[in-house]
Design a protein around this motif. Structure first.
Motif: not given
Length: 535
Positions: A352-368
């Protein structure tokens, strides 16, 4: 019934309760009046009108019978996740901080229906106040519908009231009693219920004290049924009983400057300071009244690296610019760390760490090198692309199923934070990849429910049923909407279809998209509605 007489009934109801009867509800109201005429063995509806109009004890007793027939009591715990998050993270902490000296808080759920809303407020405060016992907490729940209030006082609920609730919260604050759930004694004792007509009554509890020095009033899904003239009257009364610095929260788009203009010298809502958050508009009673002409708003400068605190009202956003350099430094440090994977983000979601989820997914997508950020900046939308590409999303580097997982995860996290526009944006991106995703449509349905977008919720429910005819939650949502619209025939049909599907399932089977609710839980809820047995 003659059109002139039904118009007289409508005017009488408006005068007594402030309710606005829509044209499409005329037939339903006519039927309900006929039911009461028959029950009282009166000669005709005219006699019933005369009874209701009289200032007698008999008239008062009959209004008690009629009100449950013409008011809506649909409610559930933690309704509108966006406003709940705003209360949890901004409004309640601010009120708690400002009341540290007196250790007193008064919260009022005006139009509380069966009690889910005031009990939700109590649970939120218990979560925020480790020293709860040292505070004087007053939580009031009022409604014109005594039948609904009696249910609230009992504190006993079926699984349907928990359809938007994390099972952990339900298990912590409620005790299982057969097929129902009983609110725990601490929470139940913290809420005081009493009957109150927002239009006709003075704002006090005849058995207790005046409603005064209120810190927070929540009046949601009430004004949507009111005549404009009476909205203004009630808002003015709310302003009178609020403390300076206190808040009024209504349903989305229930109040605006046109809601009751032209009906008084001054629109009552103009007495409040309007604060705009991504989750909701809220209204605060000013501590010091300042003429609007002397307020000067500093300019807001946005650039690609601007970070907007989504819990600041737009009027305060300029303060955030001071922190830009510090935030940019933080971003550089984060980007220099190890590459985050989508699986890590999913684990954060489970926690339930939703802000961290958004940060992590954005970083993941940025790397792509294919991610487009759609960031809301007040009334403007600024699109920023990464990887040197303009105006489109490049999907070459990821498989479609991975892209879908990323967007759906972003949509879920955003919705849980109450950032509904972002959540809808990501849902649409997910549906571009998989247009038949039931889970995505259910997420959109949940957002429509939270925003009380009944038209959108109806369309989404029908879409889900078309794609998956065994979708019990979609039938229940559609039935609930029809019930609120007064279309009892269609509501019964949808409820009956859901009941038939549920009876074909194992009793302990958990129903997907309903937070741990079982088939047996819902059967108990539906059978209480006394549906036709041949469903």
């Amino acid at each position: 019934m003659e059109p002139e007489l039904i118009e007289r009934f409508i005017q009488l109801i408006a005068t007594q309760m402030g309710l606005s009867i829509r044209l499409q509800d005329y037939a339903g109201l006519t039927q309900k009046i006929k039911v009461r005429v028959k029950a009282l063995k009166l000669l005709n509806p005219e006699a019933y009108f005369n009874l209701l109009s009289a200032d007698t004890l008999t008239s008062q007793q009959e209004w008690k019978q009629l009100i449950p027939l013409i008011t809506t009591i649909e409610s559930y715990f933690f309704r509108d996740q966006g406003q709940i998050n705003l209360l949890r993270r901004v409004i309640l902490p601010e009120l708690i901080e400002s009341r540290q000296k007196t250790k007193t808080l008064t919260l009022w759920s005006a139009g509380c229906s069966t009690g889910e809303e005031p009990y939700t407020l109590s649970i939120l405060l218990q979560q925020l106040l480790p020293d709860w016992n040292s505070w004087n907490i007053n939580i009031l729940g009022t409604d014109v519908n005594e039948e609904a209030l009696n249910k609230g006082k009992q504190g006993l609920y079926t699984a349907w009231s928990f359809r938007m609730v994390d099972p952990d919260i339900r298990n912590q604050y409620f005790l299982r009693q057969g097929q129902e759930w009983k609110i725990n004694s601490l929470t139940q004792n913290s809420v005081k219920f009493f009957k109150l007509n927002l239009v006709k009554d003075q704002y006090y509890d005849p058995n207790y004290t005046a409603i005064q020095d209120v810190d927070l009033i929540i009046c949601r899904n009430v004004f949507v049924y009111f005549e404009k003239e009476y909205i203004n009257q009630v808002v003015y009364k709310f302003h009178q009983v609020l403390k300076p610095g206190g808040y009024l929260i209504t349903g989305h788009a229930e109040l605006n400057h046109q809601a009751c203009s032209e009906l008084s010298e001054r629109n009552a809502i103009e007495r409040f300071q309007t604060k705009i958050y991504p989750e909701s508009i809220v209204y605060q009673k000013p501590i010091i009244l300042i003429e609007e002409s002397v307020l000067v708003q500093a300019p807001i400068n946005f650039n690609q690296n601007s970070q907007v605190d989504h819990h600041l009202p737009l009027s305060d956003l300029y303060l955030q610019n001071k922190a830009n350099n510090k935030q940019e430094s933080y971003q550089r440090e984060s980007n220099n760390g190890s590459k985050n994977t989508l699986e890590e983000a999913k684990q954060f979601f489970k926690n339930k760490q939703y802000k961290t989820v958004i940060q992590k997914v954005e970083q993941f997508l940025q790397s792509s090198h294919h991610f487009l950020i759609n960031r809301e900046l007040g009334s403007r939308t600024q699109e920023l692309t990464l990887g040197g590409q303009e105006g489109r999303i490049l999907a070459r580097n990821l498989k479609p199923e991975i892209q879908f997982d990323a967007y759906y995860l972003l949509a879920q996290a955003s919705a849980n934070l109450g950032q509904y526009e972002k959540a809808v944006f990501y849902c649409k991106k997910a549906l571009e990849i998989d247009s038949l995703s039931i889970s995505t449509y259910y997420l959109l349905l949940r957002i429509a429910q939270e925003q009380e977008d009944f038209t959108g919720a109806k369309l989404l429910s029908k879409r889900i049923i078309y794609l998956l005819p065994s979708s019990v939650p979609a039938y229940l949502e559609l039935a609930s909407i029809y019930e609120q619209e007064g279309d009892d025939t269609r509501a019964i049909k949808m409820y009956s279809t859901a009941l038939g599907l549920l009876k074909s399932l194992p009793p302990n089977m958990r129903i997907e998209h309903l937070e741990g609710v079982t088939a047996e839980d819902l059967i108990v809820f539906l059978e209480r509605k006394h549906l036709p047995v041949d469903c």
